[in-house]
Design a protein around this motif. Structure first.
Motif, PDB file in Angstrom:
ATOM      1  N   MET A   1     -36.384  -1.117 -61.102  1.00 23.19           N
ATOM      2  CA  MET A   1     -35.389  -1.995 -61.086  1.00 23.19           C
ATOM      3  C   MET A   1     -34.482  -1.336 -60.006  1.00 23.19           C
ATOM      4  SD  MET A   1     -32.427  -2.533 -63.831  1.00 23.19           S
ATOM      5  CE  MET A   1     -32.545  -0.793 -64.480  1.00 23.19           C
ATOM      6  N   ASN A   2     -34.028  -2.213 -58.808  1.00 18.55           N
ATOM      7  CA  ASN A   2     -33.070  -1.714 -58.016  1.00 18.55           C
ATOM      8  C   ASN A   2     -31.789  -2.431 -58.336  1.00 18.55           C
ATOM      9  OD1 ASN A   2     -31.258  -1.137 -56.046  1.00 18.55           O
ATOM     10  ND2 ASN A   2     -32.576  -1.860 -54.356  1.00 18.55           N
ATOM     11  N   GLU A   3     -30.974  -1.424 -59.324  1.00 14.04           N
ATOM     12  CA  GLU A   3     -29.745  -2.192 -59.794  1.00 14.04           C
ATOM     13  C   GLU A   3     -28.815  -2.590 -58.936  1.00 14.04           C
ATOM     14  OE1 GLU A   3     -29.452   2.237 -59.882  1.00 14.04           O
ATOM     15  OE2 GLU A   3     -30.966   0.824 -60.635  1.00 14.04           O
ATOM     16  N   LYS A   4     -28.722  -1.924 -57.548  1.00 11.84           N
ATOM     17  CA  LYS A   4     -27.826  -2.619 -56.813  1.00 11.84           C
ATOM     18  C   LYS A   4     -28.050  -3.876 -56.147  1.00 11.84           C
ATOM     19  CE  LYS A   4     -26.051   2.043 -56.240  1.00 11.84           C
ATOM     20  NZ  LYS A   4     -25.765   3.179 -55.437  1.00 11.84           N
ATOM     21  N   GLN A   5     -29.328  -4.426 -56.309  1.00  4.65           N
ATOM     22  CA  GLN A   5     -29.491  -5.793 -55.822  1.00  4.65           C
ATOM     23  C   GLN A   5     -29.196  -7.000 -56.932  1.00  4.65           C
ATOM     24  OE1 GLN A   5     -30.308  -6.529 -52.787  1.00  4.65           O
ATOM     25  NE2 GLN A   5     -30.153  -4.407 -52.512  1.00  4.65           N
ATOM     26  N   ILE A   6     -28.794  -6.343 -58.091  1.00  3.88           N
ATOM     27  CA  ILE A   6     -28.578  -7.448 -59.409  1.00  3.88           C
ATOM     28  C   ILE A   6     -27.123  -7.764 -58.982  1.00  3.88           C
ATOM     29  CG2 ILE A   6     -28.241  -7.800 -61.673  1.00  3.88           C
ATOM     30  CD1 ILE A   6     -30.204  -5.310 -61.948  1.00  3.88           C
ATOM     31  N   LYS A   7     -26.797  -9.169 -59.214  1.00  2.00           N
ATOM     32  CA  LYS A   7     -25.463  -9.980 -58.902  1.00  2.00           C
ATOM     33  C   LYS A   7     -24.574  -9.378 -60.092  1.00  2.00           C
ATOM     34  CE  LYS A   7     -27.312 -13.657 -57.769  1.00  2.00           C
ATOM     35  NZ  LYS A   7     -27.541 -15.399 -57.343  1.00  2.00           N
ATOM     36  N   LEU A   8     -23.438  -8.877 -60.131  1.00  2.36           N
ATOM     37  CA  LEU A   8     -22.473  -8.836 -61.224  1.00  2.36           C
ATOM     38  C   LEU A   8     -21.367  -9.645 -61.263  1.00  2.36           C
ATOM     39  CD1 LEU A   8     -22.366  -4.742 -61.171  1.00  2.36           C
ATOM     40  CD2 LEU A   8     -24.092  -6.087 -62.030  1.00  2.36           C
ATOM     41  N   GLY A   9     -20.996 -10.090 -62.185  1.00  2.83           N
ATOM     42  CA  GLY A   9     -19.957 -11.033 -62.209  1.00  2.83           C
ATOM     43  C   GLY A   9     -18.637 -10.385 -63.410  1.00  2.83           C
ATOM     44  N   PHE A  10     -17.609 -10.645 -63.078  1.00  2.84           N
ATOM     45  CA  PHE A  10     -16.403 -10.355 -64.146  1.00  2.84           C
ATOM     46  C   PHE A  10     -15.850 -11.425 -64.725  1.00  2.84           C
ATOM     47  CE2 PHE A  10     -16.426  -5.595 -63.901  1.00  2.84           C
ATOM     48  CZ  PHE A  10     -17.296  -5.359 -62.860  1.00  2.84           C
ATOM     49  N   ILE A  11     -15.374 -11.347 -65.875  1.00  2.00           N
ATOM     50  CA  ILE A  11     -14.444 -12.330 -66.614  1.00  2.00           C
ATOM     51  C   ILE A  11     -13.261 -11.377 -67.231  1.00  2.00           C
ATOM     52  CG2 ILE A  11     -14.137 -14.039 -68.522  1.00  2.00           C
ATOM     53  CD1 ILE A  11     -17.064 -14.806 -68.061  1.00  2.00           C
ATOM     54  N   GLY A  12     -12.076 -11.769 -66.474  1.00  2.00           N
ATOM     55  CA  GLY A  12     -10.854 -10.803 -66.891  1.00  2.00           C
ATOM     56  C   GLY A  12     -10.591  -9.660 -65.920  1.00  2.00           C
ATOM     57  N   ALA A  13      -9.731 -10.135 -65.057  1.00  3.88           N
ATOM     58  CA  ALA A  13      -9.507  -9.334 -63.726  1.00  3.88           C
ATOM     59  C   ALA A  13      -8.079  -8.516 -63.854  1.00  3.88           C
ATOM     60  CB  ALA A  13      -9.432 -10.181 -62.527  1.00  3.88           C
ATOM     61  N   GLY A  14      -8.121  -7.712 -65.201  1.00  5.19           N
ATOM     62  CA  GLY A  14      -7.196  -6.846 -65.260  1.00  5.19           C
ATOM     63  C   GLY A  14      -7.435  -5.370 -64.984  1.00  5.19           C
ATOM     64  N   ARG A  15      -6.894  -4.437 -65.555  1.00  2.00           N
ATOM     65  CA  ARG A  15      -6.895  -2.954 -65.394  1.00  2.00           C
ATOM     66  C   ARG A  15      -8.516  -2.509 -65.305  1.00  2.00           C
ATOM     67  NH1 ARG A  15      -2.737  -1.376 -69.634  1.00  2.00           N
ATOM     68  NH2 ARG A  15      -3.829  -3.222 -70.431  1.00  2.00           N
ATOM     69  N   VAL A  16      -9.197  -2.852 -66.283  1.00  2.00           N
ATOM     70  CA  VAL A  16     -10.509  -2.174 -66.412  1.00  2.00           C
ATOM     71  C   VAL A  16     -11.629  -3.115 -65.374  1.00  2.00           C
ATOM     72  CG1 VAL A  16     -12.680  -2.028 -67.758  1.00  2.00           C
ATOM     73  CG2 VAL A  16     -10.539  -0.962 -68.634  1.00  2.00           C
ATOM     74  N   GLY A  17     -11.371  -4.425 -65.554  1.00  2.57           N
ATOM     75  CA  GLY A  17     -12.236  -5.312 -64.747  1.00  2.57           C
ATOM     76  C   GLY A  17     -12.330  -4.945 -63.320  1.00  2.57           C
ATOM     77  N   THR A  18     -10.939  -4.859 -62.619  1.00  2.00           N
ATOM     78  CA  THR A  18     -10.357  -4.543 -61.361  1.00  2.00           C
ATOM     79  C   THR A  18     -11.117  -3.287 -61.082  1.00  2.00           C
ATOM     80  OG1 THR A  18      -8.601  -5.934 -61.548  1.00  2.00           O
ATOM     81  CG2 THR A  18      -8.766  -4.601 -59.617  1.00  2.00           C
TER      82      THR A  18
END
Ligand SMILES: NC(=O)c1ccc[n+]([C@@H]2O[C@H](COP(=O)([O-])OP(=O)(O)OC[C@H]3O[C@@H](n4cnc5c(N)ncnc54)[C@H](OP(=O)(O)O)[C@@H]3O)[C@@H](O)[C@H]2O)c1
Length: 293
Positions: free
Chosen positions: A1-18
């Motif tokens: 697995m090349n984890e750096k190729q996987i697309k990451l998304g975030f729901i919640g752009a607060g302190r931890v998410g950001t």
């Protein structure tokens, strides 16, 4: 697995998410999508990361990413998870310290893999979160390939992984509340007492005076550990001093008497373990600090 190729998304752009999204982006991960309750927060996060798409619906995050971090407040995680049409290729992760994976049941029912990654750290604002996140301990709850993925993220963040069972999460979180949040509460109470002096001292000055004391205590914990880091009247068995404290609290801050006594009673076994306090003095201290109600 090349984890750096996987697309990451975030729901919640607060302190931890950001903090998580921007730090992972800096370290080579692909952050492709973000949504938040407000467009402003989502746009602020997206503006810090090249190629990160601002989504106007939560569903769009799932359509533009494979691994989705739900970094909303704890009470919204289940609702957010239930509002998305997940696909079996999705991995869905929350960052709560108290919820088990049950809070992601809606995603699991649709075939997604679910996990939890909790940074054991205090994030008072986004800048602090970005500074404090690397090097933290992280509690992971996940299985199989998702567990390996989350461990790799922790390594990327120069962190240390702790494997946690869902049934232990609440006690684990209470421990964090004692070790962090309630220490802030105790410092606030200490600063308030300086306002009761015959010549009150500005809270900022009181804080400036108390901070080296706090730092010294942290240093003692780091170098000596428990119970040897304990100092103060209970560790010395100074009954007269404690009596004076109780009389002064009755006069100036009566609402703190019970808290002072309870903390004192909890401190006696630490003093005994340190070896400076004998059993007879300990019994006298218990009597002095007894709840008389
Ligand atoms: N803060 C800490 O010290 C800390 C430490 C470890 C773990 N955690 C965990 O990390 C998670 C996030 O905490 P946080 O401190 O980052 O919270 P936070 O700063 O309050 O951020 C939460 C974000 O979620 C957004 N949001 C709220 N409800 C939403 C919804 N229904 N749909 C989409 N977005 C929503 C908010 O929106 P807008 O800004 O767009 O209005 C906010 O930006 C929690 O599970 C918490 O337990 C926090």
């Amino acid at each position: 697995m090349n984890e750096k190729q996987i697309k990451l998304g975030f729901i919640g752009a607060g302190r931890v998410g950001t903090a998580l999204a921007t730090t992972l982006a800096t370290r080579g991960y692909r952050i492709t999508a973000v949504a938040s309750r407000s467009h402003t927060s989502a746009a602020r996060l997206a503006g810090m990361i090249n190629g990160c798409h601002i989504c106007t619906t939560l569903q769009q995050v799932a359509e533009n990413a494979d691994v989705i971090f739900i970094t909303t407040p704890d009470d919204s995680i289940a609702t957010v998870a239930a509002s998305i049409a997940w696909q079996p290729h999705h991995w869905v992760i929350h960052c709560s310290g108290t919820h088990s994976l049950a809070v992601l049941a809606a995603a699991r029912e649709k075939g997604a893999m679910v996990g939890s990654l909790h940074p054991l750290q205090s994030f008072a604002d986004v800048a602090q979160a970005q500074a404090n996140l690397p090097g933290s301990f992280f509690a992971i709850e996940a299985e199989g390939i998702l567990f390996a993925f989350l461990k790799a993220i922790v390594s990327t963040l120069d962190g240390t992984s702790i494997v946690l069972q869902g049934r232990d999460k609440v006690l684990y979180h209470i421990a964090a509340v004692f070790a962090c949040n309630y220490v802030v509460t105790l410092i606030k109470l200490a600063v308030d007492l300086w306002q009761s002096f015959a010549e009150p001292v500005e809270p900022t000055q009181a804080m400036a005076a108390l901070t080296p004391l706090l730092n010294g205590m942290i240093n003692n914990i780091n170098t000596l550990g428990l119970p040897h880091a304990l100092t103060g009247p209970i560790s010395r068995g100074d009954k007269e001093t404690i009596s004076k404290h109780l009389r002064a609290l009755e006069e100036h801050a009566p609402t703190l008497v019970e808290l002072y006594k309870e903390l004192g009673r909890q401190t006696i076994p630490i003093a005994l373990a340190k070896g400076k306090l004998d059993n007879i003095t300990a019994m006298k201290l218990y009597d002095l600090l007894a709840n008389k109600e």
